[in-house]
Design an enzyme around this catalytic site. Structure first.
Site, PDB file in Angstrom:
ATOM      1  N   ASP A 241      -2.649 -37.745  17.935  1.00 42.46           N
ATOM      2  CA  ASP A 241      -3.862 -38.477  17.577  1.00 42.46           C
ATOM      3  C   ASP A 241      -4.617 -38.725  18.880  1.00 42.46           C
ATOM      4  O   ASP A 241      -4.059 -38.556  19.974  1.00 42.46           O
ATOM      5  CB  ASP A 241      -3.472 -39.786  16.890  1.00 42.46           C
ATOM      6  CG  ASP A 241      -4.667 -40.659  16.555  1.00 42.46           C
ATOM      7  OD1 ASP A 241      -5.670 -40.127  16.045  1.00 42.46           O
ATOM      8  OD2 ASP A 241      -4.595 -41.880  16.828  1.00 42.46           O
TER       9      ASP A 241
ATOM     10  N   ASP B  97      -7.693 -41.480  19.638  1.00 41.90           N
ATOM     11  CA  ASP B  97      -8.007 -42.881  19.969  1.00 41.90           C
ATOM     12  C   ASP B  97      -6.771 -43.756  19.840  1.00 41.90           C
ATOM     13  O   ASP B  97      -6.089 -43.759  18.812  1.00 41.90           O
ATOM     14  CB  ASP B  97      -9.107 -43.414  19.045  1.00 41.90           C
ATOM     15  CG  ASP B  97     -10.441 -42.756  19.296  1.00 41.90           C
ATOM     16  OD1 ASP B  97     -10.910 -42.777  20.440  1.00 41.90           O
ATOM     17  OD2 ASP B  97     -11.009 -42.177  18.346  1.00 41.90           O
TER      18      ASP B  97
END
Length: 570
Positions: free
Chosen positions: A26, A28
């Site tokens: 992922d 952020d």
């Protein structure tokens, strides 16, 4: 770097080699601290691309999404409509600009280490994020990640339409994207890794064989505990503690009292040199202790083999000043940018300590300013420390070298000593005021003899020394220009055909060696309705298109409606 990353690195090292193992991250909160969208929204407000009303509508949509009253696709639909009519290229440029100025320093060093460990194993590494490519792709390139699957905004004729391409890369959409990536390389997600910070990604965490909760939210931490998933939280980025802030201020201003402490020595001995040497040592020890900086030096004996010398180092952080003082210790003269001279007190202290301030924008002025350094090396036996990149880089990736340090070594007739600093950005990345505790690894390479260097062959020497850095850092070395290779082969063939009766001269390169870095993207403000006069040039668009991860575009296309053409991973 946080020690709790070590078990994760051990798990990677114990996994099979090869591209059939997928390692998905992922973005952020996982690779970077915080949210890249905040930087974009702040910049849109600053530039006037978002009105106050637009911002309130956007904030309302984000709040409703956070409360569960609005789905991700609905929130993105609200976001996309504010971009209707904007040139996509303007957002590509904006993404590059924000990465350099803000987002690069948010990358966790530990996350970079995990990514590098997977790349070293030959794994297929990808970022799957609900963010847009404009937020993610600059970071992906810097990290060496080819595969980027994101939420795409609809673009027609180079302009945003105000719509979102469905399906979005969120929830089940991330699982689908991961399957696309795995299928493209013949991988099985049951053997794959996925790193995330949020329960929004729980479906994909449950799908892979090696889920990892990285910098997890409280909710994900509880889920990870119940499911016995590995977890790790990093404090190397993000909001500093009060103690870190106080230590950083103290380390920064310690330059003044430590140099003042050398004044009594100057008064008693009349030796400015000994007073400066005392102050350099005191500053190195004081600032290192305040920062909690631990140096691990390989090749330390090379610091003293040949002096005076021109010491060249790769410049990642303001901590390099402390590292340099800790390594070099005595009999040094330095070079700083002219802007430092304007700093109250500190600028004057550095100037009194023998730092020469140069105007980097004026080559003629810089060369003239360096003459005292040549005299200091020839007549006083002092050494000089220089960063040939000229400015701090935003990541450990080595930038192109300028020639000033090489001209200096030639003029003074002294050797050059490469000092390779591996991870000073862990202490303080470019643009960050805070110093953080870290162990920094340094390799001091053997002195390079410059006695046969000339200004005509300087491009060769710049490339050769830069390649020493690249090799030590494990980065791709720079190749000699084709013209030079052809000339060398022709010379060799001629010598073989007819024995030389006179001493032959070593072929000299006439063209400047191109630095093996991507063409920098020009920064440009985004505008709502792009006037034709301000539209990006076609050549610029083509350059950026080449720089953007092609695999990401192809893989994302595969996840779109079946009417779209599919492409295999290149």
């Amino acid at each position: 770097m946080s020690s709790n990353v070590n078990p994760l690195l051990d798990a990677i090292n114990a996994s099979p080699d090869g591209p059939e193992i997928c390692a998905i991250f992922d973005f952020d909160g996982t690779i970077i601290s915080g949210y890249s969208a905040i930087a974009f929204i702040r910049e849109q407000l600053r530039r006037g691309d978002l009105s106050v009303r637009d911002f309130l509508d956007l904030a309302s949509a984000m709040t409703n999404f956070g409360l569960g009253n609005l789905g991700f696709s609905g929130m993105m639909a609200v976001t996309a409509q504010f971009m209707r009519g904007i040139d996509e290229q303007a957002y590509v440029d904006l993404g590059e600009d924000l990465f350099t100025k803000q987002i690069a320093r948010l990358i966790y060093p530990e996350s970079r280490a995990l990514i590098n460990a997977h790349l070293d194993k030959g794994h297929t590494v990808g970022i799957i994020s609900s963010a847009t490519p404009y937020q993610v792709e600059p970071a992906a390139r810097d990290l060496g990640i080819e595969n980027v699957l994101c939420t795409q905004l609809e673009v027609t004729d180079g302009v945003f339409t105000g719509s979102v391409v469905k399906p979005t890369c969120f929830g089940q959409g991330k699982v689908d994207a991961a399957e696309v990536l795995a299928d493209s390389v013949g991988a099985d997600l049951d053997e794959g890794f996925f790193y995330s910070d949020s329960t929004d990604d729980q479906l994909l965490l449950e799908r892979v064989g090696n889920p990892v909760a990285l910098n997890p939210s409280d909710k994900l931490r509880a889920v990870a505990r119940d499911k016995s998933w590995p977890t790790a939280s990093f404090g190397s980025r993000g909001r500093p503690t009060l103690g870190q802030f106080v230590r950083s201020v103290a380390a920064t201003v310690s330059l003044v009292p430590t140099f003042a402490a050398g004044l009594p020595i100057y008064a008693l001995t009349g030796s400015r040199r000994e007073a400066t040497n005392f102050s350099i040592n005191l500053f190195a020890e004081t600032a290192s202790a305040l920062i909690n900086l631990d140096l691990r030096v390989n090749g330390e004996e090379n610091l003293w083999k040949k002096r005076p010398a021109v010491f060249v180092f790769n410049h990642q952080s303001k901590a390099d000043v402390v590292i340099g003082a800790k390594l070099l210790r005595r009999d040094m003269a330095g070079v700083g940018k002219q802007e430092i001279k304007k700093m109250p007190i500190i600028g004057k202290v550095l100037e009194m300590g023998g730092v020469v301030m140069i105007d980097r924008k004026n080559a003629a002025s810089a060369i003239e300013a360096m003459k005292p350094l040549v005299d200091a090396m020839r007549n006083e036996g002092k050494s000089v420390a220089l960063a040939p990149e000229g400015t701090r880089t935003v990541s450990p990736n080595l930038g192109p070298f300028k020639k000033g340090a090489f001209h200096l070594a030639i003029q003074a007739g002294v050797p050059m000593v490469p000092v390779v600093i591996r991870n000073a950005g862990d202490v303080a990345p470019k643009g960050d005021f805070i110093f953080r505790p870290a162990t920094v690894e340094v390799d001091v390479l053997p002195p390079v003899d410059t006695s046969d260097w000339t200004t005509e062959t300087i491009d060769d020497h710049v490339r050769d020394v830069r390649n020493m850095f690249l090799k030590c850092l494990g980065q791709t070395e720079e190749k000699a220009p084709a013209a030079e290779k052809s000339k060398t082969k022709a010379t060799a063939a001629k010598a073989k055909k007819k024995p030389a009766t006179k001493a032959t001269t070593k072929p000299r390169a006439k063209s400047k060696a191109p630095a093996k870095t991507k063409t920098p993207v020009a920064k440009k403000a985004a505008t709502k309705k792009q006037p034709s006069a301000k539209s990006p040039a076609k050549a610029k668009s083509e350059t950026v298109a080449k720089a953007r991860p092609k695999t990401a575009i192809k893989l994302q296309a595969k996840a779109r409606p079946k009417s779209r053409p599919k492409s295999a991973r290149s």
